[in-house]
Each structure stands twice: as C-alpha cells, then as structure tokens.
Design an enzyme around this catalytic site. Sequence first.
Site, PDB file in Angstrom:
ATOM      1  N   LYS A  53       8.097 -15.174  15.427  1.00  0.00           N
ATOM      2  CA  LYS A  53       9.541 -15.013  15.264  1.00  0.00           C
ATOM      3  C   LYS A  53       9.851 -14.200  14.016  1.00  0.00           C
ATOM      4  O   LYS A  53      10.772 -13.380  14.005  1.00  0.00           O
ATOM      5  CB  LYS A  53      10.219 -16.381  15.243  1.00  0.00           C
ATOM      6  N   GLN A  97      11.500 -25.576  14.108  1.00  0.00           N
ATOM      7  CA  GLN A  97      10.400 -25.453  15.071  1.00  0.00           C
ATOM      8  C   GLN A  97      10.051 -26.817  15.654  1.00  0.00           C
ATOM      9  O   GLN A  97       9.826 -27.780  14.928  1.00  0.00           O
ATOM     10  CB  GLN A  97       9.183 -24.817  14.400  1.00  0.00           C
ATOM     11  N   ASP A 120      19.291 -21.116  18.324  1.00  0.00           N
ATOM     12  CA  ASP A 120      18.268 -21.527  19.283  1.00  0.00           C
ATOM     13  C   ASP A 120      18.851 -22.446  20.354  1.00  0.00           C
ATOM     14  O   ASP A 120      18.145 -22.892  21.255  1.00  0.00           O
ATOM     15  CB  ASP A 120      17.113 -22.228  18.559  1.00  0.00           C
TER      16      ASP A 120
END
Length: 282
Positions: A53, A97, A120
């Site tokens: 990322k 994450q 996200d």
Amino acid sequence: MALVLDGRALAKQIEADLLTRVEALKEKTGRTPILATILVGDDGASATYVRMKGNACRRVGMDSLKVELPTETTTEQLLAEIEKLNANPDVHGILLQHPVPAQIDERACFDAISLAKDVDGVTCLGYGRMAMGEAAYGSATPAGIMTILKENNIEIAAKHAVVVGRSAILGKPMAAMLLEANATVTICHSRTQDLASFVNQADIIVGAVGKAELIQKDWIKPGAVVVDAGFHPREGGGVGDIQLQGIEEIASAYTPVPGGVGPMTITTLIRQTVEAAEKALG
C-alpha cells in the site's frame, strides 16, 4: 472465449489518472495527500500488505505515514493512536491493517476512525451510509469489484447476483453494493445447504468465502460472470475461492487469480484517499 476481467491492467489505468489528480492537488494547495497505515504486531503477511500500500501511494505521488505498534498494544493504546490521526489535518486517510492481535477490540478501533478518513470502508457508520445509498467510502475490495464490472460494461441491473461469503468487509458490503446497482442478490456462505443449487442460478457469482476452490466450476451456469475475491497461496502461484481451471469455457467473463480482484483492492484504497484529500483540501 470468456472475457478476462484484468484487474491489474485496470489498476494501472486508474493509477495514471490518480497521478494526474495528485499533481494537480499539489499545485493548487502545496500539500500532498497522505495515507496513514497502522500495523499492530509482527505478522509477516500484514507487513507485506502495508508495504504494498505504501508502494502504491508512491506510484501516484502520495505520501504514506507508517504507524507500527508492538504486539502487546492494548485497545486503549490503539484508540489513542487513531485519535491522533483523526486530529492530524495532514492525514487524509487511515488504514488499520487487519487482523490485529487477539486482545484488541478490532471493531471498536475500526469504528473510532473518522468517517471522513475511513478510506478502507471499515466503519459501521460508513457501511450503514453506503447500504442506504448515502455518501461514504465503500469497503475497498467490493468497491474495487464494482469498478471492474462497470469498467468492463458488465450489466448488473436486473441480474441475479449470488455472493458466497458474509464477512463485514467483503461479503456483506458486496451484496449491498450489488443491490444498490439494481441486481437481485442472494447471500450464501459456508453453511448454506445445497450451495451448488444457488450458485447455478447466478448470472453474477462472487466468491468471497475464504475457502480454497469451495465453489466448483460445474456448479456455474453457462454465460455467468465469475468474480473470485479469494486468494490462497499454492506452489506455483495460488488459487481463489472458485475453481477457475477451464472456467473460460463456461463463463462469459471472469477475474483471474492472481491479477483480478487483488490489484483493484489496493487501487481503490488509494483512489478513495485521493478523493478524501480533494474534499479536505478543496
């Protein structure tokens, strides 16, 4: 022969557009979009994903801010780090994450992320707004799948879509997005009885169950659009949730594994960060 829904090629096209948008934003505001990534613990796969990322950020001219916390981090400590990022005007997107260590309340930490920075698509508020057709950043993988379908002119409205999987960040938002696009949606999962009969009804089948090749190719009706959101490492590459060997003789279109859904997940995260920066910086 079936159309190959090439996520890798589409991701490159989108990144080229994002590079132009980021450069324009820098010229206009003198500031650079920043994605903050939070990694808790030392899971090797998670560290690899965070690195990927960060690389994607650099490809489009963005910056990434890495926050790395020890395995023994508590929920309260992680929440404090998220609040710092929420309050930092230089940070435009926040990625926590997954997964986090077992002692952490992951849902509480996801939901602490500001809606404006939830690039996200992991918060309950963001999911609820998206499901109601309101403005929100979609969960990155299903949003990437929707982009693949739309950019390849796959008709969704009035089609029967079967989503195999019900996770909070993939199966459930995938179903909501397809419903919003006027598909008739059936949600199945690993405990669905006679799964093959449901799959056989699908005009669009999405494998998002997290079990290697659970969905057999002979369950799929001729002409269906096959989207495989799974990835399971194997010697010589990897496989998805759907048995894809020979699928080109059955499906009208399909996503390969690898090179289909995966690249678009990261690109969607980056695109939504750029959108968040454009909104924040004007």
